[in-house]
Design a protein around this motif. Structure first.
Motif, mmCIF file in Angstrom:
data_model
loop_
_atom_site.group_PDB
_atom_site.id
_atom_site.type_symbol
_atom_site.label_atom_id
_atom_site.label_comp_id
_atom_site.label_asym_id
_atom_site.label_seq_id
_atom_site.Cartn_x
_atom_site.Cartn_y
_atom_site.Cartn_z
ATOM 1 N N ASP A 31 92.743 30.129 -24.850
ATOM 2 C CA ASP A 31 92.195 29.069 -24.735
ATOM 3 C C ASP A 31 90.567 28.948 -24.314
ATOM 4 O O ASP A 31 89.848 28.336 -24.241
ATOM 5 N N SER A 32 90.489 30.565 -23.885
ATOM 6 C CA SER A 32 89.034 30.248 -23.287
ATOM 7 C C SER A 32 87.682 30.518 -24.654
ATOM 8 O O SER A 32 88.815 31.283 -25.510
ATOM 9 N N LYS A 33 87.015 30.680 -23.729
ATOM 10 C CA LYS A 33 85.749 30.877 -24.314
ATOM 11 C C LYS A 33 85.935 32.726 -25.165
ATOM 12 O O LYS A 33 85.690 32.873 -25.769
ATOM 13 N N ALA A 37 86.485 34.089 -28.788
ATOM 14 C CA ALA A 37 85.923 35.843 -29.029
ATOM 15 C C ALA A 37 86.520 36.571 -29.362
ATOM 16 O O ALA A 37 86.378 37.811 -30.664
ATOM 17 N N ALA A 38 87.876 36.891 -28.607
ATOM 18 C CA ALA A 38 88.535 38.220 -28.665
ATOM 19 C C ALA A 38 89.430 38.505 -29.719
ATOM 20 O O ALA A 38 89.005 38.882 -31.079
ATOM 21 N N TRP A 137 78.660 40.679 -23.863
ATOM 22 C CA TRP A 137 79.021 39.493 -24.051
ATOM 23 C C TRP A 137 78.611 38.030 -22.890
ATOM 24 O O TRP A 137 78.993 38.027 -21.770
ATOM 25 N N GLU A 138 77.923 36.868 -23.539
ATOM 26 C CA GLU A 138 78.007 35.257 -22.734
ATOM 27 C C GLU A 138 79.121 35.145 -21.478
ATOM 28 O O GLU A 138 79.800 34.846 -22.979
ATOM 29 N N ASN A 203 83.254 30.485 -10.021
ATOM 30 C CA ASN A 203 83.312 30.956 -11.669
ATOM 31 C C ASN A 203 82.445 30.577 -12.595
ATOM 32 O O ASN A 203 81.995 28.781 -11.984
ATOM 33 N N PRO A 204 81.341 30.506 -13.827
ATOM 34 C CA PRO A 204 80.926 29.547 -14.846
ATOM 35 C C PRO A 204 82.362 28.589 -15.198
ATOM 36 O O PRO A 204 83.506 28.655 -15.049
ATOM 37 N N VAL A 205 81.647 27.708 -15.564
ATOM 38 C CA VAL A 205 81.622 26.212 -16.264
ATOM 39 C C VAL A 205 82.926 26.443 -16.729
ATOM 40 O O VAL A 205 84.090 25.929 -16.704
ATOM 41 N N THR A 206 83.031 27.053 -17.743
ATOM 42 C CA THR A 206 83.634 27.604 -19.059
ATOM 43 C C THR A 206 84.566 27.943 -18.600
ATOM 44 O O THR A 206 86.314 27.721 -19.367
ATOM 45 N N THR A 207 85.001 29.045 -17.155
ATOM 46 C CA THR A 207 85.540 29.168 -16.949
ATOM 47 C C THR A 207 87.384 28.770 -15.814
ATOM 48 O O THR A 207 88.210 28.420 -16.015
#
Length: 241
Positions: A31-33, A37-38, A137-138, A203-207
């Protein structure tokens, strides 16, 4: 940033493509970014190859940590992965440049460098180590969470037991800030936060959101101390086939 580029590299017609199974590993959940993407990559590779490139995605570090997957690619036991550039430092120390604190002021600035000649040169260097760097990747700027206090000034870091990646730059950075830096693989992190084995992480906020760290962390501090790209890698032995 580079998802379309990674897919568009498949330029041969479907009729000319031999059937291949590609195991594509990544560390975060589906469910992560990263996971979304994968999944998109899996879909587009199937479409562009007429179903002959059968990519199977393995999330949640089910094929191992980033370091373990990198070694599997080098040894030819796995075909592809996406992970942090930071864990590549043990393979090519030049990758450590992306871990320098406060290197970029914005994601747009980072994109220009990563997608420019310098970023490509670092990708090309990996072939000497048995890896093919396909694209960045971003991921985003890294920020801190912890269960002790808000991080508003340097002294707030004193004594915070902070999980960091297994990377000398991160260990030195956070030790110099006064934190007790603990190297740990990402797959162990949620449990370590839950059991108070460590106080915090970065970590980045999305993670942070997709990994549900908010369930076991009280404070989020938007420090943006490092811009942290992901990198899509392929085994060179597989690529050469």
């Amino acid at each position: 940033m580079g998802l379309a580029l990674g897919v568009s590299a498949v330029s041969a017609s479907a009729a000319d493509i031999s059937t291949r199974l590609i195991r594509f590993g990544y560390g975060l959940n589906q469910d992560s970014k990263q996971g979304r993407a994968a999944d998109y990559f899996v879909q587009r590779m199937s479409e562009l190859s007429g179903g002959k490139f059968k990519v199977k995605a393995f999330g949640g570090a089910s094929l191992g940590s980033d370091i373990q997957m990198q070694n599997a690619l080098i040894g030819g036991a796995q075909e592809m992965m996406v992970g942090s550039t930071s864990t590549l430092v043990g393979i090519d120390k030049r990758m450590g440049v992306w871990d320098l604190p406060f290197l970029f002021d914005s994601a747009e600035q980072a994109d220009k460098v990563l997608d420019g000649p310098y970023g490509q040169k670092l990708l090309d260097n990996l072939q000497d180590q048995g890896l093919v760097g396909l694209v960045y990747w971003e991921n985003g700027f890294r920020n801190m969470t912890n269960s002790k206090r808000p991080i508003e000034k340097m002294s707030d870091m004193d004594g915070v037991k902070l999980r960091v990646m297994q990377n000398p730059m991160y260990l030195d950075l956070f030790k110099s800030m006064g934190a007790n830096a603990v190297p740990m693989s990402f797959s162990e992190l949620f449990t370590a936060l839950e059991t108070k084995a460590v106080d915090g992480q970065e970590n980045p906020v999305t993670t942070i959101e997709s990994s549900k760290f908010y369930e076991v962390q009280k404070y989020l501090s938007l420090t943006q101390h490092v811009y942290s790209p992901w990198i899509v890698l392929m085994s060179k032995s597989f690529w050469d086939k």
